[in-house]
Design a protein around this motif. Structure first.
Motif, PDB file in Angstrom:
ATOM      1  N   LEU A 129     -12.243   6.448   0.539  1.00 24.22           N
ATOM      2  CA  LEU A 129     -12.295   5.006   0.334  1.00 24.22           C
ATOM      3  C   LEU A 129     -11.742   4.133   1.292  1.00 24.22           C
ATOM      4  O   LEU A 129     -11.646   2.914   1.297  1.00 24.22           O
ATOM      5  N   GLY A 166      -8.100   8.472  -1.630  1.00 30.36           N
ATOM      6  CA  GLY A 166      -7.999   7.423  -0.503  1.00 30.36           C
ATOM      7  C   GLY A 166      -8.353   7.464   0.615  1.00 30.36           C
ATOM      8  O   GLY A 166      -8.791   6.794   1.374  1.00 30.36           O
ATOM      9  N   ALA A 193       0.735  -1.178  -0.078  1.00 29.81           N
ATOM     10  CA  ALA A 193       0.094  -0.214   0.105  1.00 29.81           C
ATOM     11  C   ALA A 193       0.845   1.348   0.128  1.00 29.81           C
ATOM     12  O   ALA A 193       0.850   2.113   0.849  1.00 29.81           O
ATOM     13  N   ILE A 221      -7.176  -2.912  -5.917  1.00 28.58           N
ATOM     14  CA  ILE A 221      -7.201  -3.688  -4.558  1.00 28.58           C
ATOM     15  C   ILE A 221      -7.207  -5.186  -5.027  1.00 28.58           C
ATOM     16  O   ILE A 221      -8.242  -5.709  -5.263  1.00 28.58           O
ATOM     17  N   PHE A 270      -5.322   4.895  -5.759  1.00 31.56           N
ATOM     18  CA  PHE A 270      -6.517   5.448  -5.362  1.00 31.56           C
ATOM     19  C   PHE A 270      -6.949   6.823  -6.169  1.00 31.56           C
ATOM     20  O   PHE A 270      -8.149   7.366  -5.748  1.00 31.56           O
ATOM     21  N   PRO A 323      -9.021   2.557  -8.192  1.00 34.20           N
ATOM     22  CA  PRO A 323      -7.920   1.834  -7.433  1.00 34.20           C
ATOM     23  C   PRO A 323      -7.535   0.209  -7.795  1.00 34.20           C
ATOM     24  O   PRO A 323      -8.490  -0.199  -8.383  1.00 34.20           O
ATOM     25  N   TYR A 352     -11.732  -3.969  -9.374  1.00 37.35           N
ATOM     26  CA  TYR A 352     -10.591  -3.487  -8.647  1.00 37.35           C
ATOM     27  C   TYR A 352      -9.217  -4.462  -9.089  1.00 37.35           C
ATOM     28  O   TYR A 352      -8.324  -4.185  -8.505  1.00 37.35           O
ATOM     29  N   LEU A 357     -11.845  -4.477   2.768  1.00 34.10           N
ATOM     30  CA  LEU A 357     -11.680  -5.612   1.397  1.00 34.10           C
ATOM     31  C   LEU A 357     -10.324  -6.361   1.433  1.00 34.10           C
ATOM     32  O   LEU A 357     -10.293  -7.432   1.090  1.00 34.10           O
ATOM     33  N   VAL A 358      -9.201  -5.590   1.701  1.00 31.91           N
ATOM     34  CA  VAL A 358      -7.848  -6.212   1.897  1.00 31.91           C
ATOM     35  C   VAL A 358      -7.866  -7.081   2.986  1.00 31.91           C
ATOM     36  O   VAL A 358      -7.359  -8.329   2.806  1.00 31.91           O
ATOM     37  N   ILE A 382     -15.049  -7.719  -5.807  1.00 32.32           N
ATOM     38  CA  ILE A 382     -13.608  -7.123  -6.064  1.00 32.32           C
ATOM     39  C   ILE A 382     -13.411  -6.950  -7.701  1.00 32.32           C
ATOM     40  O   ILE A 382     -12.165  -6.557  -7.777  1.00 32.32           O
ATOM     41  N   ALA A 388     -11.685   0.074   1.608  1.00 31.58           N
ATOM     42  CA  ALA A 388     -10.497  -0.498   0.978  1.00 31.58           C
ATOM     43  C   ALA A 388      -9.726  -1.591   1.944  1.00 31.58           C
ATOM     44  O   ALA A 388      -9.225  -2.560   1.794  1.00 31.58           O
ATOM     45  N   ALA A 411      -2.935  -2.773  -2.665  1.00 31.52           N
ATOM     46  CA  ALA A 411      -4.170  -1.646  -2.168  1.00 31.52           C
ATOM     47  C   ALA A 411      -3.381  -0.190  -2.530  1.00 31.52           C
ATOM     48  O   ALA A 411      -2.757   0.425  -1.840  1.00 31.52           O
TER      49      ALA A 411
END
Length: 271
Positions: free
Chosen positions: A230, A227, A41, A208, A223, A206, A254, A237-238, A251, A234, A220
């Protein structure tokens, strides 16, 4: 951390350790940290980190400029977007001000390599708001192309804080626009300006995603200026991806592979 997390500060990640074709750790400036799952990230630096491992992450860093004004009339509380400006009142009575969608691209090898993927962006209204220049990032920044060994000092150590130069033209444009729209700000002036790099994907959506060619490696990033808005979703989701839980939403929009599997990408109209 109470739930078992460890936070390493002033410890740059230099690259991934691989075993039998999958991630087994991260090489840092202080040695190897073993891990079977790694999330990148890295914002503006993500694409260069990925390139070191042969992962093609198309991203261009757009340098945006923002500024703090002098204390001004209490005309607006909260946030407001007008013709050619956006502002937010600060607790000290001043305002944070910017020109939405305008930015600068510092030309460098990785950005030029990805230029064809941004062709439609450059030809629409987004492209009209961008400036281009050659500068130091060609050699040392997030979009430079030189590689490195994990025993050597990495680019992430040579530049620990990315602090690009604000654009004086955008400062003047923002101030002129807000004064024109709101006469009560006629005496407003800019006290301080700063800039930041916005990691931007070709469709402004983004990434992801897992990385199919490097099991255990996840992204991740990209963005595209959203960022803060979200970030919490995010993060969830990660967490779902790396723990194998069912994601809270689809997903597939992304996924990293959308840039290489023939998917027809939508042309973004705003940034």
């Amino acid at each position: 951390m109470r739930r078992g997390a460890l936070l390493y500060q002033n410890c740059a990640a230099r690259g991934l350790e691989l075993s039998a074709g999958r991630v087994s750790g991260v090489w840092t400036e202080h040695g190897l940290i073993k891990a079977s799952t790694v999330v990148c990230a890295g914002g503006a630096w993500s694409s260069r980190f990925c390139r070191r491992h042969g992962v093609d992450l198309p991203a261009v860093n757009v340098v945006g400029t923002a500024m703090r004004t002098s204390v001004a009339a209490n005309v607006i509380n909260g946030c407001f977007s007008g013709p050619g400006f956006a502002l937010r009142r600060r607790l000290d009575g001043a305002y944070t001000l910017a020109v939405p969608g305008f930015g600068r691209i510092d030309l460098a090898p990785l950005g030029l390599k990805n230029a064809i993927r941004y062709y439609r962006n450059y030809r629409n209204d987004i492209g009209k708001k961008l400036k281009y220049r050659l500068s130091n990032p060609w050699f040392e920044g997030p979009e430079a192309s030189a590689s490195w060994q994990f025993v050597d000092v990495s680019p992430f150590e040579r530049c620990r804080v990315l602090d690009p130069t604000p654009d004086p033209e955008f400062v003047n444009v923002a101030l002129d626009n807000v004064k024109r729209a709101i006469p009560g700000f006629s005496d407003m002036r800019v006290v301080h300006a700063w800039a930041g790099a916005i990691d931007t994907t070709p469709d402004l959506i983004p990434v992801i995603s897992d990385v199919a060619d490097l099991p255990g490696f996840y992204l991740a990033t990209g963005f595209s200026g959203h960022g803060f808005a979200l970030g919490s979703a995010a993060g969830e989701l990660v967490a779902d991806m790396v723990t194998g839980a069912k994601p809270m939403t689809d997903i597939s929009p992304y996924r990293l592979d959308r840039f290489s599997d023939g998917t027809s990408l939508k042309v973004p109209e705003m940034m």
